[in-house]
Motif scaffolding. Structure first.
Motif, PDB file in Angstrom:
ATOM      1  N   TYR A  22       0.886  -1.180   0.000  1.00 48.42           N
ATOM      2  CA  TYR A  22       0.000   0.000   0.000  1.00 48.42           C
ATOM      3  C   TYR A  22       0.912   1.215   0.000  1.00 48.42           C
ATOM      4  O   TYR A  22       1.768   1.360   0.869  1.00 48.42           O
ATOM      5  N   LYS A  25      -2.603   7.562  -1.142  1.00 48.85           N
ATOM      6  CA  LYS A  25      -3.999   7.747  -0.696  1.00 48.85           C
ATOM      7  C   LYS A  25      -4.756   8.503  -1.775  1.00 48.85           C
ATOM      8  O   LYS A  25      -4.247   9.484  -2.315  1.00 48.85           O
ATOM      9  N   ASN A  31      -8.764   7.931   4.600  1.00 46.80           N
ATOM     10  CA  ASN A  31      -7.662   6.981   4.436  1.00 46.80           C
ATOM     11  C   ASN A  31      -8.007   5.909   3.401  1.00 46.80           C
ATOM     12  O   ASN A  31      -7.987   4.712   3.686  1.00 46.80           O
ATOM     13  N   ARG A  77      -7.194  10.612  13.422  1.00 45.83           N
ATOM     14  CA  ARG A  77      -7.335   9.175  13.167  1.00 45.83           C
ATOM     15  C   ARG A  77      -7.865   8.425  14.372  1.00 45.83           C
ATOM     16  O   ARG A  77      -8.753   7.576  14.250  1.00 45.83           O
ATOM     17  N   SER A 156      -4.958   3.626  10.699  1.00 48.89           N
ATOM     18  CA  SER A 156      -3.766   3.502   9.865  1.00 48.89           C
ATOM     19  C   SER A 156      -4.112   2.487   8.781  1.00 48.89           C
ATOM     20  O   SER A 156      -4.667   1.427   9.095  1.00 48.89           O
ATOM     21  N   GLY A 157      -3.802   2.821   7.537  1.00 48.62           N
ATOM     22  CA  GLY A 157      -4.225   1.961   6.435  1.00 48.62           C
ATOM     23  C   GLY A 157      -3.839   0.505   6.647  1.00 48.62           C
ATOM     24  O   GLY A 157      -4.684  -0.398   6.597  1.00 48.62           O
ATOM     25  N   SER A 158      -2.557   0.270   6.930  1.00 45.01           N
ATOM     26  CA  SER A 158      -2.077  -1.109   7.051  1.00 45.01           C
ATOM     27  C   SER A 158      -2.731  -1.846   8.220  1.00 45.01           C
ATOM     28  O   SER A 158      -2.742  -3.080   8.246  1.00 45.01           O
ATOM     29  N   ARG A 161      -5.409  -4.682   7.707  1.00 43.90           N
ATOM     30  CA  ARG A 161      -5.032  -6.064   7.386  1.00 43.90           C
ATOM     31  C   ARG A 161      -4.696  -6.875   8.629  1.00 43.90           C
ATOM     32  O   ARG A 161      -4.627  -8.102   8.567  1.00 43.90           O
ATOM     33  N   THR A 212       2.874   8.165   6.051  1.00 40.07           N
ATOM     34  CA  THR A 212       1.759   9.054   5.697  1.00 40.07           C
ATOM     35  C   THR A 212       2.241  10.209   4.824  1.00 40.07           C
ATOM     36  O   THR A 212       1.666  10.479   3.774  1.00 40.07           O
TER      37      THR A 212
HETATM   38  C1  DP6 Z   1       5.195   0.772   3.251  1.00 40.06           C
HETATM   39  O1  DP6 Z   1      -0.361   2.095   7.060  1.00 40.06           O
HETATM   40  O2  DP6 Z   1       1.673   3.234   8.040  1.00 40.06           O
HETATM   41  O3  DP6 Z   1       4.267  -0.308   5.159  1.00 40.06           O
HETATM   42  O4  DP6 Z   1      -2.317   4.794   6.423  1.00 40.06           O
HETATM   43  O5  DP6 Z   1      -0.773   6.724   6.579  1.00 40.06           O
HETATM   44  O6  DP6 Z   1      -1.016   5.161   8.532  1.00 40.06           O
HETATM   45  P1  DP6 Z   1      -1.045   5.321   7.022  1.00 40.06           P
HETATM   46  O7  DP6 Z   1       0.164   4.480   6.453  1.00 40.06           O
HETATM   47  P2  DP6 Z   1       0.739   3.069   6.891  1.00 40.06           P
HETATM   48  O8  DP6 Z   1       1.588   2.715   5.578  1.00 40.06           O
HETATM   49  C2  DP6 Z   1       2.196   1.479   5.401  1.00 40.06           C
HETATM   50  C3  DP6 Z   1       3.041   1.522   4.183  1.00 40.06           C
HETATM   51  C4  DP6 Z   1       3.911   0.303   3.950  1.00 40.06           C
HETATM   52  C5  DP6 Z   1       3.255  -0.683   3.005  1.00 40.06           C
HETATM   53  C6  DP6 Z   1       2.173  -1.565   3.573  1.00 40.06           C
HETATM   54  O9  DP6 Z   1       2.161  -1.896   4.766  1.00 40.06           O
HETATM   55  O10 DP6 Z   1       1.323  -1.981   2.742  1.00 40.06           O
END
Ligand code: DP6
Length: 354
Positions: A22, A25, A31, A77, A156-158, A161, A212
């Protein structure tokens, strides 16, 4: 007399490491990502966040303690997570008047990571996943992990999962309100239980450019990035899901390494450029290449997040070739540590010096 009962529930949540990353954005407020992603959930035996959520009218205000220190909860957030979860609880309370009005009580969250900060692992994924799951448990929400992933994503996006074990996809979704941007299970950990992760710590220092802000700079300035989200990632998603379903390690490894390379190429193409990898990271790539050359097939795969630390995926049957080579090549290099993972979703590694 006023009811000052303290209601409490807890949970643990795992760390996940993406094999299709990921990065980007399309809506920073909700997010929402510019692309889908896939990760492997690491075992909670050594890497997990333990979080307790309590609420009571006796508490003065919402609070969060992180590894023993008070933590700021005023950020948009954390507030979004609290708001969403309270709204879900309030709906249950509205439907059943005999339920205590937990949604109106101040929350006290206490969270601890069991992995050393020196492991240099991002903790926001496990942290927000645990926060959301702990409050959902406290509120006795009937929501599925996929539903809760919608909330964790806003932390947080990740993190979305980390609501699942095993092999997990975050589908980017199409809707403007983000209601279809959530995680789902690609395969249980037991589907491919010989998967292992080795974590090589190149630096335990906090990263220079946060994910971010880094991803926003990439979206705004990188020309390569367009190719990544339109063609490279969609192809990698299909190939990675197929590799996982077929337990095809060579394919899994190739897609992981190519996707990590593509992500870091976009970082280098950001203007001004962002460099997360350092000389030690590049030595790890060379070491993986030499392990694979020696083995005559691909037995190890590297991947890097927004920092210099390397995660190497390999299968248990190849552990001697992989771990042996790392202790030979890197044993004398100070600052290297390794966490040896067991199966996906169950990583019972210890962080040890090699
Ligand atoms: C490179 O989930 O930390 O690890 O959504 O802004 O909190 P925010 O970002 P975050 O980004 C992770 C980026 C990564 C790739 C991944 O885990 O997919």
């Amino acid at each position: 007399m006023a009811d000052t009962t303290v209601y409490r529930a807890g949970t643990t949540a795992p760390v996940n490491i993406a094999v299709v990353k990921y990065w980007g954005k399309r809506d920073a407020k909700l997010n929402l990502p510019t692309n889908s992603s896939i990760s492997v959930t690491l075992s909670q035996a050594d890497l997990r966040t333990l979080t307790t959520a309590s609420c009571s009218t006796a508490f003065a205000e919402d609070s969060l303690t992180l590894n023993g220190e008070p933590s700021d909860i005023s950020g948009a957030r954390t507030q979004a997570c609290f708001r969403e979860l309270r709204a879900r609880r309030a709906a249950l309370e509205a439907a059943n008047s005999s339920l205590p009005k937990l949604s109106a009580m101040p929350l006290k969250i206490v969270s601890e990571n069991n992995f050393p900060t020196a492991a240099g692992l991002a903790s926001s994924a496990a942290g927000f996943a645990a926060l959301v799951q702990a409050i959902a448990n406290l509120y006795a929400l009937p929501d599925s992990p996929a539903d809760l992933s919608l909330v964790a994503r806003q932390g947080s996006g990740s993190a979305c999962r980390s609501l699942f074990g095993g092999y997990v996809a975050w589908r980017m979704g199409k809707k403007a309100d983000g209601s279809d941007s959530k995680a789902d299970l690609v395969a249980e950990a037991s589907h491919w239980p010989s998967m292992r992760a080795l974590i090589l710590v190149a630096s335990a220092a906090k990263k220079g450019v946060s994910s971010t802000s880094g991803m926003q700079q990439t979206v705004a300035t990188s020309g390569l990035f367009k190719e990544r989200i339109e063609r490279i990632v969609p192809d990698n998603m299909v190939a990675m899901e197929e590799a996982i379903h077929n337990r095809d390690f060579e394919k899994f490894a190739e897609v992981s390494m190519r996707d990590s390379n593509s992500f870091h190429a976009c970082c280098a193409d950001t203007y001004p450029p962002i460099f997360y990898m350092n000389d030690v990271s590049r030595a790890a790539i060379r070491a993986v290449e030499s392990i694979n050359t020696k083995a005559g097939k691909t037995v190890a795969a590297y991947t890097f997040d927004a920092g210099p630390n390397c995660v190497v995926y390999y299968l248990e049957e190849n552990k001697d070739a992989v771990l042996g080579a790392f202790s030979e090549t890197l044993g004398s290099t100070s600052g290297w540590k390794a966490g040896v993972g067991s199966s996906a979703g169950v990583l019972d590694e210890t962080v040890a010096e090699i």
